[in-house]
Scaffold this motif. Structure first.
Motif, PDB file in Angstrom:
ATOM      1  N   GLN A 268       0.837  -1.193   0.000  1.00 59.02           N
ATOM      2  CA  GLN A 268       0.000   0.000   0.000  1.00 59.02           C
ATOM      3  C   GLN A 268       0.873   1.244   0.000  1.00 59.02           C
ATOM      4  O   GLN A 268       1.961   1.251   0.571  1.00 59.02           O
ATOM      5  N   ASN A 269       0.378   2.260  -0.656  1.00 54.83           N
ATOM      6  CA  ASN A 269       1.060   3.556  -0.723  1.00 54.83           C
ATOM      7  C   ASN A 269       2.517   3.457  -1.171  1.00 54.83           C
ATOM      8  O   ASN A 269       3.383   4.143  -0.649  1.00 54.83           O
ATOM      9  N   GLY A 270       2.801   2.566  -2.106  1.00 55.33           N
ATOM     10  CA  GLY A 270       4.153   2.433  -2.629  1.00 55.33           C
ATOM     11  C   GLY A 270       5.109   1.673  -1.730  1.00 55.33           C
ATOM     12  O   GLY A 270       6.320   1.665  -1.956  1.00 55.33           O
ATOM     13  N   ILE A 271       4.570   1.032  -0.701  1.00 59.00           N
ATOM     14  CA  ILE A 271       5.392   0.222   0.209  1.00 59.00           C
ATOM     15  C   ILE A 271       4.958  -1.228   0.063  1.00 59.00           C
ATOM     16  O   ILE A 271       3.813  -1.581   0.319  1.00 59.00           O
ATOM     17  N   ASP A 272       5.883  -2.054  -0.384  1.00 58.39           N
ATOM     18  CA  ASP A 272       5.644  -3.480  -0.617  1.00 58.39           C
ATOM     19  C   ASP A 272       6.452  -4.248   0.424  1.00 58.39           C
ATOM     20  O   ASP A 272       7.676  -4.294   0.371  1.00 58.39           O
ATOM     21  N   LEU A 273       5.750  -4.812   1.412  1.00 64.89           N
ATOM     22  CA  LEU A 273       6.390  -5.510   2.523  1.00 64.89           C
ATOM     23  C   LEU A 273       6.124  -6.998   2.402  1.00 64.89           C
ATOM     24  O   LEU A 273       4.969  -7.419   2.259  1.00 64.89           O
ATOM     25  N   ARG A 274       7.178  -7.794   2.437  1.00 66.20           N
ATOM     26  CA  ARG A 274       7.063  -9.245   2.311  1.00 66.20           C
ATOM     27  C   ARG A 274       7.779  -9.912   3.482  1.00 66.20           C
ATOM     28  O   ARG A 274       8.951  -9.657   3.724  1.00 66.20           O
ATOM     29  N   TYR A 275       7.044 -10.790   4.171  1.00 68.04           N
ATOM     30  CA  TYR A 275       7.606 -11.546   5.286  1.00 68.04           C
ATOM     31  C   TYR A 275       7.669 -13.003   4.876  1.00 68.04           C
ATOM     32  O   TYR A 275       6.642 -13.611   4.577  1.00 68.04           O
ATOM     33  N   HIS A 276       8.880 -13.548   4.856  1.00 66.64           N
ATOM     34  CA  HIS A 276       9.121 -14.938   4.461  1.00 66.64           C
ATOM     35  C   HIS A 276       9.408 -15.768   5.709  1.00 66.64           C
ATOM     36  O   HIS A 276      10.236 -15.381   6.535  1.00 66.64           O
ATOM     37  N   TYR A 277       8.725 -16.899   5.824  1.00 68.39           N
ATOM     38  CA  TYR A 277       8.910 -17.806   6.965  1.00 68.39           C
ATOM     39  C   TYR A 277       9.236 -19.195   6.438  1.00 68.39           C
ATOM     40  O   TYR A 277       8.602 -19.670   5.506  1.00 68.39           O
ATOM     41  N   SER A 278      10.207 -19.852   7.072  1.00 71.74           N
ATOM     42  CA  SER A 278      10.460 -21.257   6.745  1.00 71.74           C
ATOM     43  C   SER A 278      10.557 -22.041   8.049  1.00 71.74           C
ATOM     44  O   SER A 278      10.986 -21.524   9.080  1.00 71.74           O
ATOM     45  N   PHE A 279      10.147 -23.303   7.973  1.00 71.81           N
ATOM     46  CA  PHE A 279      10.031 -24.172   9.143  1.00 71.81           C
ATOM     47  C   PHE A 279      10.839 -25.441   8.895  1.00 71.81           C
ATOM     48  O   PHE A 279      10.673 -26.087   7.862  1.00 71.81           O
ATOM     49  N   THR A 280      11.699 -25.784   9.857  1.00 72.15           N
ATOM     50  CA  THR A 280      12.550 -26.960   9.724  1.00 72.15           C
ATOM     51  C   THR A 280      12.481 -27.764  11.010  1.00 72.15           C
ATOM     52  O   THR A 280      12.664 -27.215  12.107  1.00 72.15           O
ATOM     53  N   GLU A 281      12.221 -29.062  10.874  1.00 74.94           N
ATOM     54  CA  GLU A 281      12.192 -29.943  12.041  1.00 74.94           C
ATOM     55  C   GLU A 281      13.617 -30.164  12.531  1.00 74.94           C
ATOM     56  O   GLU A 281      14.523 -30.403  11.740  1.00 74.94           O
ATOM     57  N   THR A 282      13.822 -30.053  13.846  1.00 74.83           N
ATOM     58  CA  THR A 282      15.131 -30.294  14.454  1.00 74.83           C
ATOM     59  C   THR A 282      14.951 -31.246  15.634  1.00 74.83           C
ATOM     60  O   THR A 282      13.826 -31.556  16.027  1.00 74.83           O
ATOM     61  N   THR A 283      16.053 -31.674  16.207  1.00 76.68           N
ATOM     62  CA  THR A 283      15.973 -32.551  17.379  1.00 76.68           C
ATOM     63  C   THR A 283      15.404 -31.808  18.588  1.00 76.68           C
ATOM     64  O   THR A 283      14.860 -32.426  19.495  1.00 76.68           O
ATOM     65  N   GLU A 284      15.503 -30.479  18.587  1.00 74.30           N
ATOM     66  CA  GLU A 284      15.006 -29.677  19.704  1.00 74.30           C
ATOM     67  C   GLU A 284      13.558 -29.240  19.530  1.00 74.30           C
ATOM     68  O   GLU A 284      12.954 -28.700  20.440  1.00 74.30           O
ATOM     69  N   GLY A 285      13.011 -29.414  18.327  1.00 77.81           N
ATOM     70  CA  GLY A 285      11.650 -28.963  18.034  1.00 77.81           C
ATOM     71  C   GLY A 285      11.566 -28.488  16.603  1.00 77.81           C
ATOM     72  O   GLY A 285      11.889 -29.216  15.679  1.00 77.81           O
ATOM     73  N   THR A 286      11.172 -27.231  16.420  1.00 78.51           N
ATOM     74  CA  THR A 286      11.023 -26.657  15.084  1.00 78.51           C
ATOM     75  C   THR A 286      11.796 -25.348  15.005  1.00 78.51           C
ATOM     76  O   THR A 286      11.601 -24.454  15.835  1.00 78.51           O
TER      77      THR A 286
END
Length: 148
Positions: free
Chosen positions: A83-101
């Motif tokens: 909006q108003n010339g501001i393009d905001l993108r939030y990228h999330y990735s999830f990886t399983e680990t021995t401690e959780g995620t």
């Protein structure tokens, strides 16, 4: 190019973490200044899914339509607001680990127009201040929610 990067380990299974992270109704619990979330798309979260997020910043309410532009179940998603010339993108990735995620987050800002381009560092600073701790809030929220 990203201007916010954060990684957290959440001590819960990847399915539970991903489900909670994509339950956008949790916005007021995990995002500072978010006071309301209205789901605009029926059905499960997927590419094209939209919701309206309302924040209160310095006593003023501001709303934005956020769209999921990339979605891979239990792996990653991207949320985009423009909006108003501001393009905001939030990228999330999830990886399983021995401690959780492990959740990796990257915030990307694209500006359009001379004014936004000139003030981009200020815009980044404001957004970073508002959102840089949201993964910590998400971690606390998910780790205190009882497993089903």
């Amino acid at each position: 190019m990203s201007f916010i990067n954060k990684t957290v380990i959440i001590r819960k299974p990847i399915e539970e973490v991903f489900d909670e992270a994509t339950n956008f109704k949790n916005g007021p619990e995990v995002m500072d200044n978010v006071i309301d979330v209205e789901i605009l798309t029926e059905g499960p979260v997927r590419e094209g899914f939209q919701f309206k997020e309302t924040r209160e910043i310095r006593g003023r309410k501001a709303s934005a339509i956020i769209e999921i532009t990339d979605y891979k179940h239990n792996k990653s998603y991207t949320a985009r607001s423009e909006q108003n010339g501001i393009d905001l993108r939030y990228h999330y990735s999830f990886t399983e680990t021995t401690e959780g995620t492990r959740v990796d987050f990257e915030g990307e800002l694209i500006t359009k127009g001379l004014r936004n381009t000139l003030t981009k560092p200020l815009i980044q600073m404001i957004i970073k201040k508002e959102d840089e701790k949201h993964l910590d809030h998400l971690k606390k929220h998910i780790e205190t929610v009882p497993s089903e």
